[in-house]
Design a protein around this motif. Sequence first.
Motif, PDB file in Angstrom:
ATOM      1  N   VAL A  95      -2.835  53.988 100.050  1.00 25.28           N
ATOM      2  CA  VAL A  95      -2.545  54.238  99.118  1.00 25.28           C
ATOM      3  C   VAL A  95      -3.052  56.006  99.494  1.00 25.28           C
ATOM      4  CG1 VAL A  95      -3.413  55.455  96.501  1.00 25.28           C
ATOM      5  CG2 VAL A  95      -3.633  52.626  97.295  1.00 25.28           C
ATOM      6  N   SER A  96      -1.464  56.734  98.587  1.00 23.34           N
ATOM      7  CA  SER A  96      -1.865  58.360  99.234  1.00 23.34           C
ATOM      8  C   SER A  96      -1.278  58.890  97.877  1.00 23.34           C
ATOM      9  CB  SER A  96      -1.296  58.844 100.613  1.00 23.34           C
ATOM     10  OG  SER A  96       0.017  58.106 100.631  1.00 23.34           O
ATOM     11  N   THR A  97      -0.606  60.282  97.660  1.00 21.43           N
ATOM     12  CA  THR A  97       0.179  61.070  96.384  1.00 21.43           C
ATOM     13  C   THR A  97       1.400  61.488  97.212  1.00 21.43           C
ATOM     14  OG1 THR A  97      -1.542  63.058  96.901  1.00 21.43           O
ATOM     15  CG2 THR A  97      -2.608  61.417  95.602  1.00 21.43           C
ATOM     16  N   ALA A  98       2.702  61.665  96.171  1.00 16.87           N
ATOM     17  CA  ALA A  98       3.579  62.640  96.849  1.00 16.87           C
ATOM     18  C   ALA A  98       4.050  63.215  95.581  1.00 16.87           C
ATOM     19  CB  ALA A  98       4.374  62.043  97.462  1.00 16.87           C
ATOM     20  N   ALA A  99       5.344  63.966  95.553  1.00 15.14           N
ATOM     21  CA  ALA A  99       6.045  64.326  94.409  1.00 15.14           C
ATOM     22  C   ALA A  99       7.197  63.660  94.400  1.00 15.14           C
ATOM     23  CB  ALA A  99       5.418  65.344  94.450  1.00 15.14           C
ATOM     24  N   ILE A 100       8.008  63.537  93.372  1.00 20.07           N
ATOM     25  CA  ILE A 100       9.248  63.262  93.081  1.00 20.07           C
ATOM     26  C   ILE A 100       9.915  64.730  92.897  1.00 20.07           C
ATOM     27  CG2 ILE A 100      10.978  62.064  91.896  1.00 20.07           C
ATOM     28  CD1 ILE A 100       9.386  59.606  91.744  1.00 20.07           C
ATOM     29  N   ILE A 101      10.732  65.186  93.494  1.00 23.77           N
ATOM     30  CA  ILE A 101      11.482  66.092  93.187  1.00 23.77           C
ATOM     31  C   ILE A 101      12.786  66.471  93.252  1.00 23.77           C
ATOM     32  CG2 ILE A 101       9.697  68.033  94.907  1.00 23.77           C
ATOM     33  CD1 ILE A 101      11.606  68.024  96.505  1.00 23.77           C
ATOM     34  N   ALA A 102      13.321  65.007  93.299  1.00 26.81           N
ATOM     35  CA  ALA A 102      14.468  64.829  93.107  1.00 26.81           C
ATOM     36  C   ALA A 102      15.327  63.752  92.884  1.00 26.81           C
ATOM     37  CB  ALA A 102      15.359  65.611  94.219  1.00 26.81           C
ATOM     38  N   VAL A 103      16.272  63.437  91.362  1.00 21.97           N
ATOM     39  CA  VAL A 103      16.844  61.843  92.082  1.00 21.97           C
ATOM     40  C   VAL A 103      18.786  61.728  92.117  1.00 21.97           C
ATOM     41  CG1 VAL A 103      16.814  59.843  90.070  1.00 21.97           C
ATOM     42  CG2 VAL A 103      15.074  61.814  89.939  1.00 21.97           C
ATOM     43  N   GLY A 110       9.494  67.601  89.550  1.00 25.04           N
ATOM     44  CA  GLY A 110       8.695  67.394  89.480  1.00 25.04           C
ATOM     45  C   GLY A 110       7.263  66.229  89.163  1.00 25.04           C
ATOM     46  N   LEU A 111       6.531  65.391  89.234  1.00 24.95           N
ATOM     47  CA  LEU A 111       6.401  64.062  88.759  1.00 24.95           C
ATOM     48  C   LEU A 111       5.420  64.042  90.037  1.00 24.95           C
ATOM     49  CD1 LEU A 111       5.205  62.391  86.639  1.00 24.95           C
ATOM     50  CD2 LEU A 111       6.762  60.329  87.649  1.00 24.95           C
ATOM     51  N   ASP A 112       3.858  63.912  90.344  1.00 27.02           N
ATOM     52  CA  ASP A 112       3.100  63.347  90.824  1.00 27.02           C
ATOM     53  C   ASP A 112       2.753  61.936  90.668  1.00 27.02           C
ATOM     54  OD1 ASP A 112       2.453  66.001  92.050  1.00 27.02           O
ATOM     55  OD2 ASP A 112       0.714  66.222  90.792  1.00 27.02           O
ATOM     56  N   VAL A 113       2.645  61.163  91.905  1.00 28.82           N
ATOM     57  CA  VAL A 113       2.859  59.882  91.957  1.00 28.82           C
ATOM     58  C   VAL A 113       1.856  59.447  93.010  1.00 28.82           C
ATOM     59  CG1 VAL A 113       5.672  59.275  90.966  1.00 28.82           C
ATOM     60  CG2 VAL A 113       5.144  59.541  93.649  1.00 28.82           C
ATOM     61  N   VAL A 143       9.562  50.877  94.711  1.00 29.75           N
ATOM     62  CA  VAL A 143       9.698  49.971  93.879  1.00 29.75           C
ATOM     63  C   VAL A 143       9.313  50.609  92.873  1.00 29.75           C
ATOM     64  CG1 VAL A 143       8.467  48.096  92.478  1.00 29.75           C
ATOM     65  CG2 VAL A 143      10.513  47.381  94.692  1.00 29.75           C
ATOM     66  N   LEU A 144       9.706  50.953  92.200  1.00 26.68           N
ATOM     67  CA  LEU A 144       9.248  52.246  90.862  1.00 26.68           C
ATOM     68  C   LEU A 144       8.202  51.801  89.799  1.00 26.68           C
ATOM     69  CD1 LEU A 144      12.011  55.184  90.564  1.00 26.68           C
ATOM     70  CD2 LEU A 144      10.203  54.414  92.347  1.00 26.68           C
ATOM     71  N   ASP A 145       6.665  52.504  89.503  1.00 28.92           N
ATOM     72  CA  ASP A 145       6.293  51.194  88.223  1.00 28.92           C
ATOM     73  C   ASP A 145       7.246  51.706  86.828  1.00 28.92           C
ATOM     74  OD1 ASP A 145       5.476  53.840  87.556  1.00 28.92           O
ATOM     75  OD2 ASP A 145       3.252  53.173  87.559  1.00 28.92           O
ATOM     76  N   ARG A 146       6.707  51.446  86.098  1.00 27.91           N
ATOM     77  CA  ARG A 146       7.489  51.324  84.659  1.00 27.91           C
ATOM     78  C   ARG A 146       7.082  53.086  84.177  1.00 27.91           C
ATOM     79  NH1 ARG A 146       9.192  48.269  80.614  1.00 27.91           N
ATOM     80  NH2 ARG A 146       8.383  45.782  81.138  1.00 27.91           N
ATOM     81  N   LEU A 152      11.643  59.880  84.245  1.00 28.59           N
ATOM     82  CA  LEU A 152      12.138  59.978  84.962  1.00 28.59           C
ATOM     83  C   LEU A 152      14.032  59.452  84.687  1.00 28.59           C
ATOM     84  CD1 LEU A 152      10.558  61.342  88.668  1.00 28.59           C
ATOM     85  CD2 LEU A 152      11.082  62.564  86.799  1.00 28.59           C
ATOM     86  N   GLY A 153      13.671  58.616  84.152  1.00 21.54           N
ATOM     87  CA  GLY A 153      14.879  57.585  83.560  1.00 21.54           C
ATOM     88  C   GLY A 153      15.865  57.625  84.786  1.00 21.54           C
TER      89      GLY A 153
END
Lengths: 388, 228
Positions: A95-103, A110-113, A143-146, A152-153
């Motif tokens: 387990v660590s952290t990251a940020a989604i910055i683009a789709v 930017g979503l911290d995940v 695999v993304l959680d709900r 982010l749709g």
Amino acid sequence: MLPLYLALKEMARNKRRFSAVFLIVALITLLVLFTSALGDGLSLGASEYFDRMGSELVVFQKDVDYQLQASRLGRSRLSQIRRVPGVAAVGPVGVSTAAIIAVNGAATDGLDVALIGVEPGEPGAPAAYAGEALNDSRAAHAVLDRHVVERLGIPLGATITLKVVQGMEEQLYDLRVQGFAEGRKVNYIPSIFVPLRRWERIRPQETPGGNEGADLLFNIAAVKLDQTAPPDAVAAAIERTVSQVEVTDPVTAYRTTQGYNDMQSTISMQQGFMLLIVVLIVGSFFQIQTLQKVAQIGMLEAIGASSRMVITTLLIQIMITLVVGLAIGGAVMWAMAQVLPATVPIVFSGTKITITILSLFAAGPAAAMVAARTILKIEPLRALGLSG
Amino acid sequence: MSTLETQSVSKIYHMQGSEIRAVDAVSLQIQPGEFVALAGPSGSGKTTMLALLAGLLHPDDGEVLINGRSLRTMRKAELAAFRLTHIGFTFQSNNLVPYLTVRENVELMLRLNGALDQQGRARAVELLTRLDLGKRLDNLPSQLSGGQQQRVAIARALVHEPSIVLADEPTASLDTSRAHQVVSTLANLIHEQGRAGVMVSHDLRMCAYADRVLHMEDGRLVEEAVTA
């Protein structure tokens, strides 16, 4: 049935007053359900991943107080755990952290995940409700959680770009979205799952891209049992057989998360107080409403109506009021839950909804009965305001 | 046999250590078709007496007999059922159920008695028409004057054909002409239908419609007068 006739006649002939009463009960219901759902949603943020892990036991490094990110385990321990009698399967979880910055190349806010590395097909890896679960231990798939999907749709098959800090630099990694899993928040942030070997390369660390030659480290091991022995016995056997590990169940694992108990007790206290206050308000409300009918009840008794008939009339009216008010409040709550943004964590607990409804159903009639008992004890003469 | 009879009935209240004899050894007899007025100053015990006659209060001493049955031994529920069938009641105020129409208020007595049938409905309308309320059947009490409300209460007190009709200050909130109209109608119906009627009133002009006037003072019957 005379009590029903009288109760309905009064409601039908006082539509405005009873509409206001329905509205008050509905608003009170909405308030209790909303705060309860919000509290449960917040609680779930700390427990969701462990709750849905699908494993009976979780193995941590010894003496880290079950703190997820402080625990470090290596590959060698996995095979030792696997050999313990009663263990059906064991899966590594990093387990660590990251940020989604683009789709698909388009920038997001930017979503911290929580970036969770798992072994495809092993305990700890999530099942997918849409698309496919992870099935390639090296692929750049996720695999993304709900929660991530809703916020982010993101469509299936999309490419997401993760930003992580490795060494002194920000690194970007692209992953193809292979499936969607149910919500699995870790420490209140939503999760994405990647194969453990991919996770090892992209997680925040000193060396950009990871070190291929090093022993693969992860945080915890999820253990599924074959049900031939009780979980406590298997846990004790693992601790005896494998050095420097501590074993617990998933519930204990999230309950020992830092601040979990403090937050949980705050939420529970708030929910309890809210329910208590609401029950008192509803009780007082119906008590006052009943006491306002002193003259009417006195007159009915004087002309020969029985106490039972008077009480049944009151009860029917209160029950109708509560049913209508609760139905309106529940429907508005449901509608609100559909339109509220995914960032508002709302979770409906069947038990708490039942407790709320039963409490309100008990409070209204109970308070009215106390008032009615008081009124019925008064001689009809006094109730009618007569004097000789 | 008298429809209504009291035998040395008393009601005593204890207040701040002293004893108040609200009704003091009152004996009376009322025959079917007789309309009696209970008169007296405020605090003389008229309404307490009426409450004793209706079984709303238990006497501390003496007996109340209705159609030969003593109310003393009856329990609360039994008294309520007895009142429902044998007594019609009108009050000074708060007479009617505010959310029921004129017709529904009168029919309420029949519903309470489980006797709301075609005949009962017809009797209710007939009584209301007789009381000049035929065009007000579907009005709510709030749409009626005080006199009209009293007349609805009279219809309700008579519709279930009780043996006794009790009226507590039925003209208290009415102007003189309305008061005369209400009491004369009540007296006529009691006479016609052969009921025993008791009306509490402090207005001696209204007592002229009664067959007998019983004067009360300090809980006692002090004078009895037969009207012309």
